[in-house]
Write a protein that holds these residues in place. Structure first.
Motif, PDB file in Angstrom:
ATOM      1  N   MET A   1      18.181 -19.783  24.524  1.00  0.00           N
ATOM      2  CA  MET A   1      17.852 -20.537  23.332  1.00  0.00           C
ATOM      3  C   MET A   1      19.044 -21.423  22.974  1.00  0.00           C
ATOM      4  O   MET A   1      20.186 -21.010  23.098  1.00  0.00           O
ATOM      5  CB  MET A   1      17.497 -19.597  22.192  1.00  0.00           C
ATOM      6  N   THR A   2      18.753 -22.614  22.492  1.00  0.00           N
ATOM      7  CA  THR A   2      19.800 -23.578  22.174  1.00  0.00           C
ATOM      8  C   THR A   2      19.830 -23.911  20.680  1.00  0.00           C
ATOM      9  O   THR A   2      18.905 -23.592  19.939  1.00  0.00           O
ATOM     10  CB  THR A   2      19.582 -24.891  22.947  1.00  0.00           C
ATOM     11  N   VAL A   3      20.897 -24.591  20.294  1.00  0.00           N
ATOM     12  CA  VAL A   3      21.037 -25.061  18.918  1.00  0.00           C
ATOM     13  C   VAL A   3      19.872 -25.994  18.574  1.00  0.00           C
ATOM     14  O   VAL A   3      19.354 -25.969  17.452  1.00  0.00           O
ATOM     15  CB  VAL A   3      22.400 -25.762  18.733  1.00  0.00           C
ATOM     16  N   ASN A  84      26.963 -28.988  19.573  1.00  0.00           N
ATOM     17  CA  ASN A  84      25.895 -29.973  19.694  1.00  0.00           C
ATOM     18  C   ASN A  84      24.608 -29.245  20.023  1.00  0.00           C
ATOM     19  O   ASN A  84      24.600 -28.030  20.230  1.00  0.00           O
ATOM     20  CB  ASN A  84      26.240 -31.063  20.718  1.00  0.00           C
ATOM     21  N   GLU A  85      23.511 -29.987  20.080  1.00  0.00           N
ATOM     22  CA  GLU A  85      22.192 -29.363  20.254  1.00  0.00           C
ATOM     23  C   GLU A  85      22.026 -28.663  21.595  1.00  0.00           C
ATOM     24  O   GLU A  85      21.118 -27.851  21.757  1.00  0.00           O
ATOM     25  CB  GLU A  85      21.092 -30.388  20.040  1.00  0.00           C
ATOM     26  N   ASN A  86      22.892 -28.929  22.560  1.00  0.00           N
ATOM     27  CA  ASN A  86      22.777 -28.304  23.875  1.00  0.00           C
ATOM     28  C   ASN A  86      23.521 -26.979  23.990  1.00  0.00           C
ATOM     29  O   ASN A  86      23.370 -26.273  24.983  1.00  0.00           O
ATOM     30  CB  ASN A  86      23.264 -29.270  24.961  1.00  0.00           C
ATOM     31  N   HIS A 103      29.993 -20.667   9.796  1.00  0.00           N
ATOM     32  CA  HIS A 103      29.201 -21.891   9.743  1.00  0.00           C
ATOM     33  C   HIS A 103      29.736 -22.886  10.764  1.00  0.00           C
ATOM     34  O   HIS A 103      30.946 -23.106  10.824  1.00  0.00           O
ATOM     35  CB  HIS A 103      29.256 -22.507   8.342  1.00  0.00           C
ATOM     36  N   LEU A 104      28.836 -23.486  11.514  1.00  0.00           N
ATOM     37  CA  LEU A 104      29.232 -24.413  12.567  1.00  0.00           C
ATOM     38  C   LEU A 104      28.395 -25.686  12.462  1.00  0.00           C
ATOM     39  O   LEU A 104      27.193 -25.667  12.730  1.00  0.00           O
ATOM     40  CB  LEU A 104      29.024 -23.743  13.933  1.00  0.00           C
ATOM     41  N   PRO A 105      29.020 -26.785  12.041  1.00  0.00           N
ATOM     42  CA  PRO A 105      28.284 -28.049  11.978  1.00  0.00           C
ATOM     43  C   PRO A 105      27.836 -28.504  13.365  1.00  0.00           C
ATOM     44  O   PRO A 105      28.514 -28.253  14.363  1.00  0.00           O
ATOM     45  CB  PRO A 105      29.301 -29.034  11.396  1.00  0.00           C
ATOM     46  N   VAL A 106      26.699 -29.171  13.395  1.00  0.00           N
ATOM     47  CA  VAL A 106      26.148 -29.721  14.632  1.00  0.00           C
ATOM     48  C   VAL A 106      26.335 -31.232  14.574  1.00  0.00           C
ATOM     49  O   VAL A 106      25.965 -31.866  13.579  1.00  0.00           O
ATOM     50  CB  VAL A 106      24.649 -29.380  14.777  1.00  0.00           C
ATOM     51  N   GLU A 107      26.891 -31.772  15.636  1.00  0.00           N
ATOM     52  CA  GLU A 107      27.156 -33.205  15.676  1.00  0.00           C
ATOM     53  C   GLU A 107      26.320 -33.846  16.781  1.00  0.00           C
ATOM     54  O   GLU A 107      26.126 -33.268  17.842  1.00  0.00           O
ATOM     55  CB  GLU A 107      28.646 -33.432  15.950  1.00  0.00           C
ATOM     56  N   LYS A 108      25.822 -35.043  16.488  1.00  0.00           N
ATOM     57  CA  LYS A 108      25.068 -35.817  17.477  1.00  0.00           C
ATOM     58  C   LYS A 108      25.509 -37.268  17.339  1.00  0.00           C
ATOM     59  O   LYS A 108      25.456 -37.823  16.233  1.00  0.00           O
ATOM     60  CB  LYS A 108      23.567 -35.680  17.225  1.00  0.00           C
ATOM     61  N   ASN A 109      25.955 -37.847  18.431  1.00  0.00           N
ATOM     62  CA  ASN A 109      26.447 -39.230  18.436  1.00  0.00           C
ATOM     63  C   ASN A 109      27.545 -39.451  17.390  1.00  0.00           C
ATOM     64  O   ASN A 109      27.567 -40.468  16.705  1.00  0.00           O
ATOM     65  CB  ASN A 109      25.303 -40.218  18.213  1.00  0.00           C
ATOM     66  N   GLY A 110      28.422 -38.459  17.246  1.00  0.00           N
ATOM     67  CA  GLY A 110      29.545 -38.581  16.322  1.00  0.00           C
ATOM     68  C   GLY A 110      29.208 -38.391  14.854  1.00  0.00           C
ATOM     69  O   GLY A 110      30.076 -38.565  13.996  1.00  0.00           O
ATOM     70  N   MET A 111      27.967 -38.020  14.559  1.00  0.00           N
ATOM     71  CA  MET A 111      27.536 -37.861  13.171  1.00  0.00           C
ATOM     72  C   MET A 111      26.957 -36.460  12.940  1.00  0.00           C
ATOM     73  O   MET A 111      26.425 -35.842  13.853  1.00  0.00           O
ATOM     74  CB  MET A 111      26.473 -38.894  12.817  1.00  0.00           C
ATOM     75  N   ILE A 115      23.497 -27.860  10.709  1.00  0.00           N
ATOM     76  CA  ILE A 115      24.488 -26.789  10.623  1.00  0.00           C
ATOM     77  C   ILE A 115      23.828 -25.495  11.070  1.00  0.00           C
ATOM     78  O   ILE A 115      22.631 -25.277  10.839  1.00  0.00           O
ATOM     79  CB  ILE A 115      25.079 -26.657   9.196  1.00  0.00           C
ATOM     80  N   VAL A 116      24.597 -24.675  11.748  1.00  0.00           N
ATOM     81  CA  VAL A 116      24.122 -23.379  12.218  1.00  0.00           C
ATOM     82  C   VAL A 116      24.997 -22.318  11.560  1.00  0.00           C
ATOM     83  O   VAL A 116      26.221 -22.430  11.561  1.00  0.00           O
ATOM     84  CB  VAL A 116      24.213 -23.267  13.755  1.00  0.00           C
ATOM     85  N   SER A 117      24.362 -21.315  10.988  1.00  0.00           N
ATOM     86  CA  SER A 117      25.108 -20.221  10.360  1.00  0.00           C
ATOM     87  C   SER A 117      25.010 -18.974  11.225  1.00  0.00           C
ATOM     88  O   SER A 117      24.163 -18.874  12.112  1.00  0.00           O
ATOM     89  CB  SER A 117      24.546 -19.918   8.966  1.00  0.00           C
ATOM     90  N   ILE A 118      25.859 -18.023  10.944  1.00  0.00           N
ATOM     91  CA  ILE A 118      25.809 -16.757  11.682  1.00  0.00           C
ATOM     92  C   ILE A 118      24.456 -16.086  11.474  1.00  0.00           C
ATOM     93  O   ILE A 118      23.922 -15.449  12.381  1.00  0.00           O
ATOM     94  CB  ILE A 118      26.985 -15.821  11.303  1.00  0.00           C
ATOM     95  N   GLY A 119      23.853 -16.275  10.291  1.00  0.00           N
ATOM     96  CA  GLY A 119      22.519 -15.716  10.042  1.00  0.00           C
ATOM     97  C   GLY A 119      21.473 -16.310  10.970  1.00  0.00           C
ATOM     98  O   GLY A 119      20.599 -15.594  11.471  1.00  0.00           O
ATOM     99  N   ASP A 120      21.565 -17.618  11.221  1.00  0.00           N
ATOM    100  CA  ASP A 120      20.642 -18.264  12.167  1.00  0.00           C
ATOM    101  C   ASP A 120      20.796 -17.677  13.556  1.00  0.00           C
ATOM    102  O   ASP A 120      19.818 -17.405  14.253  1.00  0.00           O
ATOM    103  CB  ASP A 120      20.918 -19.779  12.252  1.00  0.00           C
ATOM    104  N   VAL A 121      22.042 -17.485  13.957  1.00  0.00           N
ATOM    105  CA  VAL A 121      22.336 -16.976  15.300  1.00  0.00           C
ATOM    106  C   VAL A 121      21.839 -15.551  15.456  1.00  0.00           C
ATOM    107  O   VAL A 121      21.176 -15.208  16.443  1.00  0.00           O
ATOM    108  CB  VAL A 121      23.853 -17.072  15.582  1.00  0.00           C
ATOM    109  N   VAL A 122      22.128 -14.707  14.470  1.00  0.00           N
ATOM    110  CA  VAL A 122      21.701 -13.302  14.542  1.00  0.00           C
ATOM    111  C   VAL A 122      20.177 -13.210  14.562  1.00  0.00           C
ATOM    112  O   VAL A 122      19.600 -12.452  15.352  1.00  0.00           O
ATOM    113  CB  VAL A 122      22.300 -12.489  13.375  1.00  0.00           C
TER     114      VAL A 122
END
Length: 143
Positions: A1-3, A84-86, A103-111, A115-122
Motif C-alpha cells: 500500500m502506498t501514500v 511523496n505518493e509513491n 506527521h509527515l507532509p506529502v509533497e508533489k511537484n514541490g508543493m 499529510i499522513v499521520s501515524i494513525g493513518d499508517v497504523v
C-alpha cells in the motif's frame, strides 16, 4: 500500500498556517480541529516548516505564556521530512520512527499535496494484516 492510496481515501486537505501567524492562532486551530500538527506554508503551498504540539510545549516550557505571542516561524521545525505518493506504508513507518514524529507532509511537484499521520499508517497496516489473515483462513479452509 502506498501514500497515494491513503490520500485517495482520506483526501488531500491539510491545515496550514503562515510563518508570520501568532502561536496563539496555531494553538486555536490545533484545538478546534483536534489535530497534532500544522504544515507551515508561504501561501503558495510550498512547505517552509511544520508545527507540532511538541514544538509548542517546548516553547511554553522555555518562555511561559509569552510564547503565545511568538510567531510560528520562531517555534516551528524548519527542516521538514516529507514523503511523496509513491512511498509505501513501510517507508513512511520507517521515516516516522527514525525521526520520532507522527506527521509527515506529502509533497508533489514541490508543493504540499497532503499529510499522513501515524494513525493513518497504523489503520492501513491493521487492514493489511486482517486481510492477509482472512486470505490464509480461506486458503486453509479450501485446502
Amino acid at each position: 500500500m502506498t501514500v497515494k492510496s491513503i490520500l485517495e481515501e482520506k483526501g488531500h486537505q491539510v491545515l496550514t498556517l503562515g510563518p508570520n501567524d501568532k502561536l496563539s492562532e496555531a494553538v486555536r486551530v490545533l484545538a478546534e480541529h483536534r489535530v497534532g500538527a500544522l504544515v507551515i506554508t508561504n501561501g503558495d503551498r510550498k512547505i517552509v516548516g511544520i508545527l507540532s504540539e511538541r514544538d509548542i510545549v517546548r516553547s511554553i516550557a522555555k518562555s511561559g505564556a509569552a510564547a503565545l505571542n511568538q510567531t510560528v516561524r520562531e517555534v516551528m521545525t524548519p527542516k521538514v521530512n516529507i514523503c511523496n505518493e509513491n512511498h509505501t506504508i513501510n517507508d513512511v513507518m520507517e521515516i516516522m520512527t527514525r525521526g520520532r514524529f507522527r506527521h509527515l507532509p506529502v509533497e508533489k511537484n514541490g508543493m504540499l499535496d497532503g499529510i499522513v499521520s501515524i494513525g493513518d499508517v497504523v489503520k492501513r497496516r491493521i487492514e493489511d494484516v486482517e486481510r492477509e489473515a482472512e486470505q490464509i483462513r480461506n486458503y486453509i479452509a479450501t485446502a
